[in-house]
Design a protein around this motif. Structure first.
Motif, short mmCIF file in Angstrom:
data_model
loop_
_atom_site.label_atom_id
_atom_site.label_comp_id
_atom_site.label_asym_id
_atom_site.label_seq_id
_atom_site.Cartn_x
_atom_site.Cartn_y
_atom_site.Cartn_z
N ASN A 287 -16.34 39.47 29.06
CA ASN A 287 -14.89 39.50 28.52
C ASN A 287 -14.75 39.21 26.97
N TRP A 288 -15.64 38.42 26.34
CA TRP A 288 -15.76 38.21 24.97
C TRP A 288 -15.98 39.54 24.27
N LEU A 289 -16.77 40.30 24.86
CA LEU A 289 -17.15 41.73 24.05
C LEU A 289 -15.90 42.63 24.32
N CYS A 290 -15.11 42.34 25.23
CA CYS A 290 -13.93 43.41 25.46
C CYS A 290 -12.81 42.92 24.24
N GLU A 291 -12.93 41.56 24.22
CA GLU A 291 -11.85 41.11 23.38
C GLU A 291 -12.08 40.85 22.08
N ALA A 292 -13.27 41.28 21.39
CA ALA A 292 -13.72 40.99 20.21
C ALA A 292 -13.29 42.06 19.38
N ILE A 293 -12.49 43.10 19.73
CA ILE A 293 -11.52 43.94 19.09
C ILE A 293 -10.34 43.21 18.26
#
Length: 161
Positions: free
Chosen positions: A131-137
């Motif tokens: 999740n965190w990688l997807c939300e890093a944007i």
């Protein structure tokens, strides 16, 4: 570092933003169309397609906002600024850029806290992507937008060049 080198780096970064946006849009369309075809004709589907589409839309929206801010086309309320005398207009534009950058810095901070919380939680968005990688944007986009507006306070024409 020379001015030419800085311009080349800037051009490379701007082209990178545009490339990522186009690649995401194409992949979004391919996954969505594949999912529709598989569901309608094969009674099947890609397990992670809906999650991917949601996340791709988030990325497209935020990268689109970054691109809009680089071109000075970001949403702004400039009715009052346009009515001001020409001598005061640059000051009002700088104040508007200051306010915009301040809001974006606050959003950067809070979205970064959100992403760090997701990192600690360790959830998976789709496939094996966390999740965190997807939300890093989210914090990345707000940081870039805030930096662009901060620069525009000092260099007022920087958003339209």
């Amino acid at each position: 570092m020379s001015l030419t080198a800085l311009r080349n780096i800037r051009r490379w970064l701007l082209n990178g933003e545009t490339f990522i946006l186009v690649a995401l849009f194409i992949s979004l369309m391919l996954v969505a169309v594949t999912q529709i075809v598989m569901r309608n004709f094969f009674a099947s589907g890609i397990i992670w397609a809906e999650s991917f589409v949601r996340i791709a839309v988030l990325w497209i929206a935020l990268i689109g906002a970054m691109i809009a801010s680089r071109d000075g086309q970001h949403i702004s309320i400039d009715v009052v600024v346009k009515k001001l005398p020409a001598g005061i207009r640059p000051i009002a534009q700088r104040l508007s850029a200051l306010f915009t950058s301040a809001v974006c810095y606050v959003m950067t901070w809070h979205s970064l806290q959100f992403v760090l919380q997701e990192y600690r939680y360790g959830g998976i968005a789709f496939a094996a992507v966390p999740n965190w990688l997807c939300e890093a944007i989210i914090p990345i986009a707000f940081l870039i937008i805030s930096l662009r507006y901060t620069i525009s306070i000092v260099l007022p024409n920087s958003l339209s060049q």
